[in-house]
Scaffold this active site. Structure first.
Site, PDB file in Angstrom:
ATOM      1  N   VAL A  71      21.170  12.235   6.096  1.00 43.99           N
ATOM      2  CA  VAL A  71      20.627  11.143   6.889  1.00 43.99           C
ATOM      3  C   VAL A  71      21.687  10.088   7.186  1.00 43.99           C
ATOM      4  O   VAL A  71      22.429   9.674   6.292  1.00 43.99           O
ATOM      5  CB  VAL A  71      19.430  10.481   6.159  1.00 43.99           C
ATOM      6  CG1 VAL A  71      18.947   9.248   6.901  1.00 43.99           C
ATOM      7  CG2 VAL A  71      18.300  11.486   5.991  1.00 43.99           C
ATOM      8  N   ASP A  72      21.760   9.660   8.444  1.00 39.63           N
ATOM      9  CA  ASP A  72      22.649   8.569   8.841  1.00 39.63           C
ATOM     10  C   ASP A  72      21.884   7.257   9.048  1.00 39.63           C
ATOM     11  O   ASP A  72      22.440   6.174   8.904  1.00 39.63           O
ATOM     12  CB  ASP A  72      23.371   8.916  10.152  1.00 39.63           C
ATOM     13  CG  ASP A  72      24.243  10.145  10.035  1.00 39.63           C
ATOM     14  OD1 ASP A  72      24.850  10.344   8.958  1.00 39.63           O
ATOM     15  OD2 ASP A  72      24.311  10.915  11.015  1.00 39.63           O
ATOM     16  N   VAL A  73      20.598   7.381   9.417  1.00 41.52           N
ATOM     17  CA  VAL A  73      19.793   6.205   9.762  1.00 41.52           C
ATOM     18  C   VAL A  73      18.466   6.250   9.009  1.00 41.52           C
ATOM     19  O   VAL A  73      17.770   7.275   9.030  1.00 41.52           O
ATOM     20  CB  VAL A  73      19.509   6.151  11.276  1.00 41.52           C
ATOM     21  CG1 VAL A  73      18.647   4.939  11.617  1.00 41.52           C
ATOM     22  CG2 VAL A  73      20.806   6.140  12.074  1.00 41.52           C
ATOM     23  N   ARG A 293      19.090  13.240  12.261  1.00 41.74           N
ATOM     24  CA  ARG A 293      19.777  12.538  11.174  1.00 41.74           C
ATOM     25  C   ARG A 293      19.095  11.203  10.846  1.00 41.74           C
ATOM     26  O   ARG A 293      19.690  10.324  10.235  1.00 41.74           O
ATOM     27  CB  ARG A 293      21.242  12.273  11.561  1.00 41.74           C
ATOM     28  CG  ARG A 293      22.052  13.514  11.904  1.00 41.74           C
ATOM     29  CD  ARG A 293      22.485  14.261  10.675  1.00 41.74           C
ATOM     30  NE  ARG A 293      23.345  13.460   9.811  1.00 41.74           N
ATOM     31  CZ  ARG A 293      23.848  13.893   8.642  1.00 41.74           C
ATOM     32  NH1 ARG A 293      23.553  15.124   8.216  1.00 41.74           N
ATOM     33  NH2 ARG A 293      24.614  13.116   7.914  1.00 41.74           N
TER      34      ARG A 293
END
Length: 356
Positions: A71-73, A293
């Site tokens: 995960v980026d966000v 993501r």
């Protein structure tokens, strides 16, 4: 922080054909006045085993591998995730700081319409979360105003009748849409004597129903007349059954206000809060994010988790709010997150244990 009308720039709001397409709840008939919007809820069900516990739901056991590396966000609900009522959940500031240090973007999306984005910024600051910038905060009051702007409501020269609190009014002010009702009608009573009749403004073209701690019969009747007699749009900020006014118990949510208007008009609302795709479309367009993501983190199955599953996001349910583990794992539950955990503090439980 100055909030200007540029927040609603159409160049940022447009997200293709789906941009700001609101949710029509399951069970709406073909004759419902809801702009022909398809239900998200009707496609929410998944297949489950007949086991007493739902084996398809996994409890987060390896936060780094199962979540943080994927995960980026993170999109966080607020009530039940960040705070309960006006009480900050212990450990949250440290967890958010660790996420930022790990390079993660964080956004905060709430279905509570009582405050505008500016108002929520003040709440974050008051709880000691002053590192959260206003641009990361999104409320359903903002979503209602954004929906009106996307549909060019201002060009109709109509007004909005508001059942709700100051948050909706402040957001409508930002886009220059005239409104009546809201807090101004808190103490009004209709004439219900012999021959009594309520006169309403013929220019009302939409009714927005948000959480209103001062809802009364005058407001309900005004909305009923505007929708039934004038054909005004019926817009709901959310359908939450309960909310966290305090940390001592659950309180009736906006679903109760919306239900009153549904009951006397026979119409289903246009829902602009979660699980409507409105806010994720906005974020995707503005920040160019990859949905695969992004992880939606919340405490409600029918809004937060559904918002994730219906919009191509990862989803994680926390047990720090309204949903119990028993309800989540019940064979009757048909909405499944990718993972669940006790609180978002579990994201870094190993590092916190080592530090102690």
């Amino acid at each position: 922080m100055k909030f200007s009308r540029t927040l609603f720039s159409s160049s940022l709001l447009m997200a293709g054909a789906r941009a700001f397409s609101p949710t029509r709840p399951a069970g709406i008939g073909r004759n419902s006045r809801s702009l022909g919007i398809n239900s998200l809820a009707t496609t929410a069900s998944r297949a489950f085993s007949s086991s007493p516990l739902n084996a398809n739901v996994l409890k987060l056991s390896d936060p780094q591998g199962e979540l943080l590396d994927q995960v980026d966000v993170f999109i966080f609900d607020c009530d039940g995730v960040i705070w309960r009522g006006d009480s900050l959940i212990p450990g949250i500031p440290e967890t958010l700081e660790q996420l930022r240090q790990a390079g993660k973007k964080c956004f905060f999306v709430t279905n509570n319409s009582t405050k505008s984005r500016a108002g929520y910024k003040k709440k974050f600051d008051g709880l000691g979360l002053n590192t959260v910038p206003a641009e990361e905060i999104f409320s359903s009051s903002f979503a209602a105003a954004a929906y009106l702007e996307q549909t060019n409501f201002k060009e109709t020269n109509k007004k909005v009748y508001v059942i709700g609190e100051v948050g909706i009014c402040e957001e409508l002010d930002l886009i220059g849409v005239p409104y009546i009702g809201g807090p101004a009608d808190n103490d009004k009573q209709p004439d219900m004597g012999p021959g009594g009749k309520m006169e309403i403004d013929e220019d009302v073209g939409a009714v927005i129903v948000g959480f209103d701690r001062m809802v009364n019969y005058y407001k309900i009747q005004y909305a009923q007349l505007a929708i039934n007699e004038l054909g005004a749009q019926f817009i709901a900020t959310n359908l939450d059954a309960v909310t966290h006014l305090t940390d001592a118990q659950e309180w009736a949510g906006n679903g109760s206000m919306v239900g009153a208007i549904k009951g006397c008009t026979g119409h289903e609302p246009i829902v602009v809060g979660k699980p409507s795709p409105l806010m994720i479309d906005y974020l995707e367009t503005k920040y160019g994010m990859d949905r695969s993501r992004i992880c939606m983190v919340g405490d409600r199955l029918d809004t937060d988790v559904l918002f994730g599953t219906e919009n191509g996001l990862k989803s994680l349910l926390v047990l720090s709010g309204v949903t119990t583990e028993e309800k989540l794992l019940s064979p009757e539950n048909s909405i499944t997150p990718d993972y669940y955990t006790d609180t978002i503090n579990d994201f870094f439980v190993e590092s916190k244990t080592a530090a102690s």
